[in-house]
Design an enzyme around this catalytic site. Structure first.
Site, PDB file in Angstrom:
ATOM      1  N   CYS A  96       0.798  -1.240   0.000  1.00 26.07           N
ATOM      2  CA  CYS A  96       0.000   0.000   0.000  1.00 26.07           C
ATOM      3  C   CYS A  96       0.828   1.287   0.000  1.00 26.07           C
ATOM      4  O   CYS A  96       1.793   1.424   0.756  1.00 26.07           O
ATOM      5  CB  CYS A  96      -0.950  -0.012   1.198  1.00 26.07           C
ATOM      6  SG  CYS A  96      -2.160   1.321   1.118  1.00 26.07           S
TER       7      CYS A  96
ATOM      8  N   CYS B   6     -20.701   2.753  -1.226  1.00 26.50           N
ATOM      9  CA  CYS B   6     -19.797   1.729  -0.701  1.00 26.50           C
ATOM     10  C   CYS B   6     -18.747   2.447   0.118  1.00 26.50           C
ATOM     11  O   CYS B   6     -18.337   3.559  -0.227  1.00 26.50           O
ATOM     12  CB  CYS B   6     -19.137   0.972  -1.857  1.00 26.50           C
ATOM     13  SG  CYS B   6     -17.920  -0.243  -1.305  1.00 26.50           S
TER      14      CYS B   6
HETATM   15  N1  SAM Z   1      -7.896   0.904   4.780  1.00 28.18           N
HETATM   16  C1  SAM Z   1      -8.932   0.116   4.291  1.00 28.18           C
HETATM   17  C2  SAM Z   1      -8.599  -1.345   4.246  1.00 28.18           C
HETATM   18  O1  SAM Z   1      -7.445  -1.690   4.182  1.00 28.18           O
HETATM   19  O2  SAM Z   1      -9.526  -2.154   4.246  1.00 28.18           O
HETATM   20  C3  SAM Z   1      -9.435   0.537   2.925  1.00 28.18           C
HETATM   21  C4  SAM Z   1      -8.528   0.945   1.826  1.00 28.18           C
HETATM   22  S1  SAM Z   1      -7.465  -0.279   1.113  1.00 28.18           S
HETATM   23  C5  SAM Z   1      -6.482   0.765   0.076  1.00 28.18           C
HETATM   24  C6  SAM Z   1      -8.488  -1.252   0.034  1.00 28.18           C
HETATM   25  C7  SAM Z   1      -7.866  -2.361  -0.748  1.00 28.18           C
HETATM   26  O3  SAM Z   1      -7.178  -1.862  -1.882  1.00 28.18           O
HETATM   27  C8  SAM Z   1      -6.818  -3.235  -0.077  1.00 28.18           C
HETATM   28  O4  SAM Z   1      -7.391  -4.184   0.754  1.00 28.18           O
HETATM   29  C9  SAM Z   1      -6.140  -3.875  -1.264  1.00 28.18           C
HETATM   30  O5  SAM Z   1      -6.775  -5.092  -1.607  1.00 28.18           O
HETATM   31  C10 SAM Z   1      -6.317  -2.851  -2.376  1.00 28.18           C
HETATM   32  N2  SAM Z   1      -5.016  -2.228  -2.710  1.00 28.18           N
HETATM   33  C11 SAM Z   1      -4.362  -1.314  -1.983  1.00 28.18           C
HETATM   34  N3  SAM Z   1      -3.198  -0.970  -2.559  1.00 28.18           N
HETATM   35  C12 SAM Z   1      -3.093  -1.700  -3.690  1.00 28.18           C
HETATM   36  C13 SAM Z   1      -2.097  -1.820  -4.716  1.00 28.18           C
HETATM   37  N4  SAM Z   1      -0.982  -1.117  -4.669  1.00 28.18           N
HETATM   38  N5  SAM Z   1      -2.335  -2.662  -5.730  1.00 28.18           N
HETATM   39  C14 SAM Z   1      -3.473  -3.386  -5.774  1.00 28.18           C
HETATM   40  N6  SAM Z   1      -4.443  -3.330  -4.833  1.00 28.18           N
HETATM   41  C15 SAM Z   1      -4.261  -2.508  -3.801  1.00 28.18           C
HETATM   42 FE1  SF4 Z   2      -3.592  -1.242   4.714  1.00 29.75          FE
HETATM   43 FE2  SF4 Z   2      -5.851   0.032   4.019  1.00 29.75          FE
HETATM   44 FE3  SF4 Z   2      -4.028   1.228   5.560  1.00 29.75          FE
HETATM   45 FE4  SF4 Z   2      -3.441   0.774   3.019  1.00 29.75          FE
HETATM   46  S1  SF4 Z   2      -5.034   2.106   3.767  1.00 29.75           S
HETATM   47  S2  SF4 Z   2      -2.096   0.440   4.790  1.00 29.75           S
HETATM   48  S3  SF4 Z   2      -4.545  -1.161   2.683  1.00 29.75           S
HETATM   49  S4  SF4 Z   2      -5.228  -0.578   6.077  1.00 29.75           S
END
Ligand code: SAM
Ligand code: SF4
Ligand code: DTB
Length: 333
Positions: A74, A142
């Site tokens: 992330c 959502c």
């Molecule tokens: N913080 C919350 C969570 O983690 O549930 C919501 C946001 S998080 C960015 C949502 C989803 O985006 C993650 O669970 C992951 O599956 C997807 N995601 C995040 N960064 C990504 C990346 N660099 N490439 C592909 N999918 C990504």
């Molecule tokens: Fe993990 Fe969601 Fe936080 Fe990114 S935004 S670090 S996916 S919990």
């Protein structure tokens, strides 16, 4: 011409709702000759959906960066030097202005994401106002905000939240290689809390983090064997983020990616299957095969949360080339 007999150990509907399937059976299906696999997936797809309609969602990061979790993929984790600037929770009016633009561009679902481990109770009123505002525009709402308590899920449900996104990301076995600040079990607990509150579930994962094919299949089986499978299943291809733990992860083989989409369609015949992050790196031909394999939802708009997505012109041209149409909202009951 019929499907090659040696590769048809299961009826076409094996693994569909109500028919439990083992990892071994799922692997046999995954490894079918490509044409047989795609034929099965497309046949099942047509039993439940118009094959030429694709649901369109639009994302907005309502609270960006500075996240306490260490998710290795992330851009928003405070644990990695990704160079992303953190910002506070957006104001409701700004979110609704963006939602209106998304609706005008054809999106039917508005997905609001926050870089949190979990929401703070003091933010709940703002989040509720966002949900109410998006629904008043006639769009599905959502949210993806991290872990929820029962009380928080209850408030969001009461506000009319249609879907909650909470990905399991990978297999139970591989989870701790990607994230250490929470467990696979924590993820399942929140999914149960969301389901209990009466909110529809959006849960999927990421391919390309160094997991094995077995991990990917195991992730799908976890989703497909939840007490109620998710209504929405996003399959992301990792967008490698410079500075993140997974910046150098090897890319997924496109054929493996398409096979997994087909297996997801076979295991979860009535779920909307979203071809999510990573489309900028996919050719039109690869996306076409994903749609043929049963993907029937995408994120539209040039930005996901922080990363790039194909722009509207490209997607409009792709839809025209493939004869696809935006899926209209089902009338509310
Ligand atoms: N913080 C919350 C969570 O983690 O549930 C919501 C946001 S998080 C960015 C949502 C989803 O985006 C993650 O669970 C992951 O599956 C997807 N995601 C995040 N960064 C990504 C990346 N660099 N490439 C592909 N999918 C990504
Ligand atoms: Fe993990 Fe969601 Fe936080 Fe990114 S935004 S670090 S996916 S919990
Ligand atoms: C999901 O499975 N993919 C979306 C949504 N759910 C929240 C997020 C993709 C994020 C891609 C990386 C980024 O934009 O930072």
């Amino acid at each position: 011409m019929k499907e090659s007999g040696a590769t048809s150990p299961f009826p076409i509907q094996a693994g569909s709702a109500g028919m439990p399937i083992s990892i071994q059976q799922a692997k046999i299906i995954y490894n079918l000759p490509f044409n047989d696999l795609l034929f099965r997936a497309q046949t099942i797809h047509r039993l439940h959906f118009d094959p030429n309609m694709v649901q369109m969602s639009r994302l907005l990061s309502i609270k960006t960066g500075g996240c306490a979790e260490d998710c290795g993929y992330c851009s928003q984790s405070a644990h990695y030097p990704t160079g992303l600037k953190a910002s506070k929770l957006m104001e409701v009016e700004r979110v609704l202005t963006e939602a209106r633009k998304a609706k005008d561009a054809g999106a039917t679902r508005y997905c609001m994401g926050a870089a949190w481990r979990s929401p703070k109770d003091r933010d709940m009123d703002t989040l509720v106002a966002m949900v109410e505002g998006v629904r008043a525009l006639g769009m599905e709402s959502c949210m993806t905000l991290g872990m929820l308590t029962e009380a928080q899920a209850g408030k969001l449900a009461e506000a009319g939240l249609d879907y909650y996104n909470h990905n399991i990301d990978t297999s139970e076995r591989f989870y701790s290689e990607v994230i250490t600040t929470r467990s696979f079990e924590d993820r399942l607990d929140t999914l149960a809390t969301v389901r209990m509150a009466g909110i529809k579930v959006c849960a999927g994962g990421i391919l390309g983090m160094g997991e094995t094919v077995d991990d990917r299949i195991s992730m799908l089986l976890t989703l497909a064997t939840l007490p109620v499978p998710p209504e929405s299943v996003p399959i992301n291809q990792l967008i490698p983020i410079p500075g993140s733990k997974l910046e150098d992860a090897a890319p997924v083989d496109p054929i493996d990616f398409i096979r997994l989409i087909a297996l997801a369609r076979i295991l979860m015949p009535t779920s909307h299957l979203r071809l999510s992050a990573g489309r900028t790196e996919m050719s039109d031909e690869m996306q076409a095969l994903c749609f043929f394999a049963g993907a029937n939802s995408i994120f539209v708009g040039d930005t996901l949360l922080t990363a790039d997505n194909p722009d509207d012109d490209h997607d409009t041209a792709l839809f025209r080339r493939l004869g696809l149409s935006p899926m209209p909202l089902e009338p509310a009951v």
